[in-house]
Design an enzyme around this catalytic site. Structure first.
Site, mmCIF file in Angstrom:
data_model
loop_
_atom_site.group_PDB
_atom_site.id
_atom_site.type_symbol
_atom_site.label_atom_id
_atom_site.label_comp_id
_atom_site.label_asym_id
_atom_site.label_seq_id
_atom_site.Cartn_x
_atom_site.Cartn_y
_atom_site.Cartn_z
ATOM 1 N N GLU A 1 0.738 -0.433 -5.051
ATOM 2 C CA GLU A 1 -0.275 0.607 -5.210
ATOM 3 C C GLU A 1 0.492 1.928 -5.226
ATOM 4 O O GLU A 1 0.928 2.410 -4.189
ATOM 5 C CB GLU A 1 -1.284 0.552 -4.051
ATOM 6 C CG GLU A 1 -2.476 1.484 -4.230
ATOM 7 C CD GLU A 1 -2.308 2.806 -3.533
ATOM 8 O OE1 GLU A 1 -2.673 3.836 -4.122
ATOM 9 O OE2 GLU A 1 -1.794 2.835 -2.406
ATOM 10 N N ASP B 1 0.820 -1.203 0.000
ATOM 11 C CA ASP B 1 0.000 0.000 0.000
ATOM 12 C C ASP B 1 0.857 1.258 0.000
ATOM 13 O O ASP B 1 1.940 1.298 0.587
ATOM 14 C CB ASP B 1 -0.894 -0.009 1.246
ATOM 15 C CG ASP B 1 -1.860 1.161 1.277
ATOM 16 O OD1 ASP B 1 -2.714 1.239 0.377
ATOM 17 O OD2 ASP B 1 -1.751 1.994 2.196
#
Length: 638
Positions: A363, A312
């Site tokens: 991401e 993330d």
């Protein structure tokens, strides 16, 4: 029988564990730090807290009193004690006299299990040694090339997929019985879970972690999750998990300023504080933090058999100016966070060195840093990157009234210009259906019928566009309400015939994707896509070819972005012959009005762009059709 190490050998092993942790090269640190059972009635506790003045282990076994003072190894900053009083399932914490004298109880950063939130004491627990039955799954993975295989990911927030009548989430034991058959039926290849590690606040969705080695007790037990992953593999479904190595929870009883000094976080307060997310940033250049984080990834891969890690917020780790607060340039005068950049390269090198078949996914929202590909070329070394630009452009386009779409046609064609810059996953993720952004269904223009038609069109565009696929739960049947993290999905929608039809459409589209090699066989090559016409903005119709390995193995995709049916529509084709419609989003069983497919198309010699032959067909309003060559002459054409 394996002989027990001698005392000298044991001391040598311990010294090696300490030294490699200190140099950032201990990638199984959880086997040394934290709590470990030595014999049936003896446990050893070890803790890295280099600047603490004193450390006690406190828990149920000593009435939470400061009776068990740990000894300190100043060379590596690790505290240690062995006790005979602890028993299985009892709770414990570390009581830290921090630098400066403050005394505070802290969690065990390496604990495998915590009590249920809002409480956060660690549990004395022996991590299970499971006898796995998924060897065939791993054997197949090692023989396959995931770049040239279908990948269609179902993104899940585990505690809001299904809930019991009292509002508590299904455990992984219950999810095994319900989610896996559902995902298999729907035709997805992978499940991706939003963070499963221990976190104190459900409202964070798991993106502000405290216990990096612990499955959140809110979701069930480690044994249940192991069994869930195994059952997925036996059903030919891969399991991916989100992981957050950039920042962590500010909770005072967790990792934040653990020993009273910047221990896990950067020393510079501007770099330590993450203003945007109200968290603290890991000091990714500190060797001990590198040992901690890389050990965490390998732990989830090796102990839970997960098939991939989605990292993330990579942008926040590689740019010093990503956050909203003040920042200072690096020693080269630029904005790159060199510690984060080199940590991610190291992370991917270690993971790929040990488990080359594991997927590493980023991401990442910028285009300034090469994210996927070989580290030797300057890349961060990930396998795939979420294509955030595609997601934002496409959703902006589908939210427009069709009368404005012809003036914004580039929003859906621009991705063809950069689709091979990285190895992409096309995400329609949780981030796009929350915080007032509306659900995918609700974003669509027009009345309810037109919204479903456009959602089918959008999903067809995603499935036929080069790149792997990801869809957030509930979107598959067109849930109208935004996602709520603390409530289960609106399964009641499926009492409605249009939602049922939408769910059936997604199931059939997913199966079509898996069956059609042209949609994934050459996915990461330039040969995979040939644009037929991306300039028809007046009619707002996009057409392109997806190509497989064999010359005759290709599909023609035509997407109509307006509520006007395009009859006798002309499109160029690469070879003369006949073409058959094999998919139509407006079929009645999908919620449309068509009861039969377009008739077979026979080519007509006619110049169209760089093609010498065309076909004529009907493209439904707000619909998409896909054609396959039936009988063609590949020695002529183009």
């Amino acid at each position: 029988m394996v002989e027990k190490p001698t005392e000298i050998e044991q001391n040598t092993l311990i010294r090696k564990e300490k030294d490699t942790f200190k140099t950032g090269e201990n990638f199984s640190a959880q086997r040394f730090l934290g709590l470990h059972k030595e014999t049936e009635d003896r446990y050893t506790f070890r803790l890295w807290a280099p600047n603490a003045e004193k450390v006690w282990v406190v828990g149920d076994f000593n009435q939470w009193e400061q009776t068990d003072l740990m000894t300190f190894d100043s060379e590596c900053g690790i505290w240690e004690i062995t006790l005979e009083t602890p028993q299985k399932d009892q709770l414990y914490k570390f009581r830290i006299q921090q630098q400066g004298g403050t005394i505070i109880d802290k969690i065990d950063p390496f604990s495998f299990k915590f009590e249920k939130r809002p409480n956060n004491a660690a549990v004395i627990y022996d991590f299970p040694e499971k006898k796995w039955r998924d060897g065939l799954w791993f054997a197949r993975k090692k023989r396959s090339n995931y770049f040239r295989r279908p990948m269609n990911i179902y993104e899940v927030h585990s505690s809001s997929w299904r809930q019991r009548p009292d509002g508590t989430p299904y455990s992984f034991k219950e999810l095994k019985d319900e989610m896996i058959p559902y995902v298999k039926k729907m035709g997805y290849t992978h499940i991706e879970f939003m963070p499963l590690m221990e976190h104190p606040l459900g409202r964070s969705w798991g993106y502000q972690l405290t216990g990096y080695f612990a499955l959140s007790s809110y979701f069930g037990t480690p044994e249940e999750f192991q069994d869930f992953v195994e059952a997925c593999h036996l059903s030919n479904i891969g399991v991916l998990i989100d992981w957050v190595p950039g920042h962590f929870s500010v909770n005072n009883d967790a990792l934040a300023y653990y020993d009273g000094t910047p221990q896990f976080e950067y020393f510079d307060p501007d770099r330590a504080k993450n203003i945007r997310w109200g968290s603290l940033n890991f000091d990714l250049g500190k060797p001990e933090v590198q040992s901690f984080l890389i050990s965490c990834v390998l732990f989830w891969i090796e102990e839970y058999h997960v098939d991939g890690i989605r990292v993330d917020a990579v942008s926040s780790m590689i740019y010093r100016d990503y956050d909203d607060g003040p920042w200072t340039p690096n020693h080269e005068g630029g904005n790159r966070n060199l510690e984060g950049y080199y940590f991610l390269q190291k992370l991917n090198a270690v993971i790929k060195g040990r488990h080359p078949e594991v997927l590493m996914i980023a991401e990442e929202s910028s285009s300034e840093t090469k994210v996927t590909g070989l580290i030797e070329t300057g890349s961060l070394g990930f396998d795939f990157k979420w294509n955030m630009g595609w997601m934002n452009d496409v959703l902006r386009f589908y939210e427009l009234d069709p009368i404005y779409r012809k003036d914004n046609f580039n929003l859906i064609t621009f991705s063809f210009m950069y689709m091979h810059n990285e190895n992409y996953i096309l995400p329609l993720s949780h981030d796009e259906v929350v915080h007032g952004k509306k659900s995918l269904m609700h974003k669509m223009w027009g009345d309810r019928y037109k919204q479903f038609a456009q959602l089918r069109n959008l999903f067809t565009y995603m499935i036929t566009h080069p790149g792997k696929k990801l869809l957030f739960m509930g979107s598959e049947w067109g849930q109208f309400l935004e996602w709520k993290f603390d409530e289960e999905l609106e399964w009641v929608d499926l009492n409605d015939p249009l939602n049922q039809s939408m769910q059936f459409f997604t199931e059939q589209l997913n199966q079509f994707y898996k069956d059609e090699r042209a949609l994934w066989e050459l996915d990461n090559t330039h040969e995979t896509l040939e644009v037929i016409d991306a300039d028809n903005s007046d009619e707002t119709v996009l057409s392109f070819i997806r190509q497989g390995k064999r010359k005759k193995d290709f599909l023609i995709v035509i997407l109509n972005m307006t509520p006007v049916e395009r009859r006798n529509f002309t499109v160029g084709v690469p070879y003369p012959g006949t073409y058959t419609e094999v998919f139509n989003t407006e079929m009645k069983e999908f919620g449309g009005t068509w009861t039969a497919h377009n008739p077979e198309c026979q080519t007509v010699p006619q110049e169209f762009k760089h093609y010498t032959d065309v076909i004529k067909t009907t493209v439904p309003a707000l619909g998409a059709i896909i054609l396959r060559p039936d009988s063609i002459n590949t020695r002529r054409g183009r």
